[in-house]
Write a protein that holds these residues in place. Sequence first.
Motif, PDB file in Angstrom:
ATOM      1  N   ARG A   1       0.828  -1.215   0.000  1.00 44.84           N
ATOM      2  CA  ARG A   1       0.000   0.000   0.000  1.00 44.84           C
ATOM      3  C   ARG A   1       0.858   1.259   0.000  1.00 44.84           C
ATOM      4  N   ALA A   2       2.076   1.151   0.532  1.00 49.19           N
ATOM      5  CA  ALA A   2       2.979   2.311   0.560  1.00 49.19           C
ATOM      6  C   ALA A   2       3.793   2.450  -0.725  1.00 49.19           C
ATOM      7  N   ARG A   3       3.711   1.469  -1.597  1.00 47.35           N
ATOM      8  CA  ARG A   3       4.554   1.459  -2.793  1.00 47.35           C
ATOM      9  C   ARG A   3       4.343   2.706  -3.659  1.00 47.35           C
ATOM     10  N   PHE A   4       3.075   3.111  -3.825  1.00 49.17           N
ATOM     11  CA  PHE A   4       2.768   4.262  -4.678  1.00 49.17           C
ATOM     12  C   PHE A   4       3.492   5.511  -4.158  1.00 49.17           C
ATOM     13  N   LEU A   5       3.401   5.770  -2.862  1.00 51.46           N
ATOM     14  CA  LEU A   5       4.062   6.935  -2.278  1.00 51.46           C
ATOM     15  C   LEU A   5       5.572   6.842  -2.429  1.00 51.46           C
TER      16      LEU A   5
ATOM     17  N   SER B   1       9.541  17.348  -0.180  1.00 54.30           N
ATOM     18  CA  SER B   1       8.853  17.075   1.079  1.00 54.30           C
ATOM     19  C   SER B   1       7.613  16.238   0.816  1.00 54.30           C
ATOM     20  N   VAL B   2       7.046  15.726   1.879  1.00 57.90           N
ATOM     21  CA  VAL B   2       5.833  14.903   1.809  1.00 57.90           C
ATOM     22  C   VAL B   2       4.880  15.364   2.898  1.00 57.90           C
ATOM     23  N   LYS B   3       3.596  15.383   2.576  1.00 46.86           N
ATOM     24  CA  LYS B   3       2.565  15.610   3.590  1.00 46.86           C
ATOM     25  C   LYS B   3       1.884  14.274   3.832  1.00 46.86           C
ATOM     26  N   LEU B   4       1.939  13.799   5.071  1.00 48.89           N
ATOM     27  CA  LEU B   4       1.470  12.461   5.431  1.00 48.89           C
ATOM     28  C   LEU B   4       0.483  12.555   6.583  1.00 48.89           C
ATOM     29  N   ASN B   5      -0.552  11.741   6.541  1.00 43.62           N
ATOM     30  CA  ASN B   5      -1.453  11.653   7.683  1.00 43.62           C
ATOM     31  C   ASN B   5      -0.769  10.947   8.847  1.00 43.62           C
ATOM     32  N   SER B   6      -0.909  11.503  10.038  1.00 44.44           N
ATOM     33  CA  SER B   6      -0.493  10.767  11.231  1.00 44.44           C
ATOM     34  C   SER B   6      -1.462   9.619  11.473  1.00 44.44           C
TER      35      SER B   6
ATOM     36  N   ASP C   1       1.050   2.725  11.241  1.00 49.53           N
ATOM     37  CA  ASP C   1       1.342   2.731   9.807  1.00 49.53           C
ATOM     38  C   ASP C   1       2.148   3.976   9.447  1.00 49.53           C
ATOM     39  N   ALA C   2       1.745   5.129  10.003  1.00 44.99           N
ATOM     40  CA  ALA C   2       2.436   6.382   9.713  1.00 44.99           C
ATOM     41  C   ALA C   2       3.892   6.329  10.177  1.00 44.99           C
TER      42      ALA C   2
ATOM     43  N   ALA D   1       7.047   6.715   7.689  1.00 39.22           N
ATOM     44  CA  ALA D   1       8.053   7.750   7.959  1.00 39.22           C
ATOM     45  C   ALA D   1       9.453   7.156   7.979  1.00 39.22           C
ATOM     46  N   ALA D   2       9.588   5.977   8.546  1.00 44.21           N
ATOM     47  CA  ALA D   2      10.893   5.316   8.594  1.00 44.21           C
ATOM     48  C   ALA D   2      11.385   4.954   7.193  1.00 44.21           C
ATOM     49  N   GLN D   3      10.472   4.555   6.318  1.00 44.03           N
ATOM     50  CA  GLN D   3      10.851   4.226   4.936  1.00 44.03           C
ATOM     51  C   GLN D   3      11.259   5.483   4.176  1.00 44.03           C
ATOM     52  N   LEU D   4      10.541   6.566   4.392  1.00 40.01           N
ATOM     53  CA  LEU D   4      10.856   7.826   3.715  1.00 40.01           C
ATOM     54  C   LEU D   4      12.211   8.375   4.152  1.00 40.01           C
ATOM     55  N   ASN D   5      12.655   7.965   5.306  1.00 37.45           N
ATOM     56  CA  ASN D   5      13.919   8.447   5.865  1.00 37.45           C
ATOM     57  C   ASN D   5      15.106   8.171   4.952  1.00 37.45           C
ATOM     58  N   THR D   6      14.975   7.193   4.079  1.00 39.05           N
ATOM     59  CA  THR D   6      16.109   6.773   3.236  1.00 39.05           C
ATOM     60  C   THR D   6      16.019   7.296   1.808  1.00 39.05           C
TER      61      THR D   6
END
Length: 417
Positions: A201-205, A223-228, A240-241, A245-250
Amino acid sequence: MSESLLFTSLKLPNGAVLPNRICKAAMEENLSAPGQVPGPELLRLYQGWAKGGAGLVLTGNVMVSPSAMTGPGGVLLQAGSDLAPFRAWAKAGTPPGGHLFMQINHPGRQMFAAMGEQAVAPSAVPVDLGQHSKLLAQPRALEESEIREIIARFAATAALAEEAGFTGVQVHAAHGYLISQFLSPLVNKRTDKWGGSRENRARFLLETVQAVRAKVSPGFCVSVKLNSADFQKGGFEFEDAKWVAAQLNTLGLDLLELSGGNYESPAMQGQTDDSSTSKREAYFIDFARQIAEVTTVPIMVTGGIFRFATAEAALAKDAKGFGVGVLGIGRAMAYVPDLPNQWRAGKMTDVNLPQVTWKNRTIAGMATMALTKRQLNRAAKGKGAVWGASPLLTMIRDQMKTQKLTKRYKAWRAKGA
């Protein structure tokens, strides 16, 4: 107040520096000129914010596809667009010594039926607004080739934003729009690699962020705007958030904004369908401090900040030493565009925003948005705020304007746009 942490600089991961911690958050203006481009009204609105003292200004939605607009007065930037109006917008809206990010978005299923377009989504799950559900289009599920095309559109729009003079983009993955829909198990019922597990489900982002980062220069901010959280039972949840966030860190991200909610549960306005979630100021701060534990990307929080004391408290770190780096201020800066300057000078500590307390959350949310858009319209015409406007009359006026803009949009589309 000039010695407040609010007015200290912040260095982002790519080396860009925000001169202070205040961001004019994204709000949907619905103020495009004919052809869905920025025009004189939008430029005048952003000139006010650029002079208002915020270190970072975020635009409202800029759409990546002409058939997928959050509203009929929205702005579109795609391959082949004339960049001259966007260059003028970038020049008008960039704060002195600061930054202007373009928020880029695709609405997915959250698109008005009156616009006459086919809505798309991860799965054919319509928005449930009860008796008001017919206001939004019935979506169909995207084909994989279409998913790839939309990812490419996000990247292309980001590259054009850089060419036009913006200093960054924000990929909108919150508030129930398309990327948020892929993240939500309530909306994403797919059984292929784009649905099912949290990773799918996170693949698209994640692929969208990678595509954007690959298309822009290292000094351009992403940058990204993400729902908490979506604040819906069975939806995208806080854990999930944290994982996302941890995946986006890289992935070379420079700023992560946290918000919450969607059209069905408008937490971004302080309202949710989760009765255990209190309605309070700065209502996403606690979530943000916890997400800061799993990422080195600076965190920005938007929602419920309209008092100086609240803003200062929001920047304070928790007992573990984690905190928020940037505060997004939306509605308060619709009413008081130079609020950061006012705070710095100690002239205005509080903004007493009008509250719509109707029992029907959907209609109350629409009225709140209409009141905000009314102020944006006034500022775009060089006029001051109206504090005692009738929510009902304002909503009716907004609907009348939207009808006119819808006719204009449909005529533009009929010409082959």
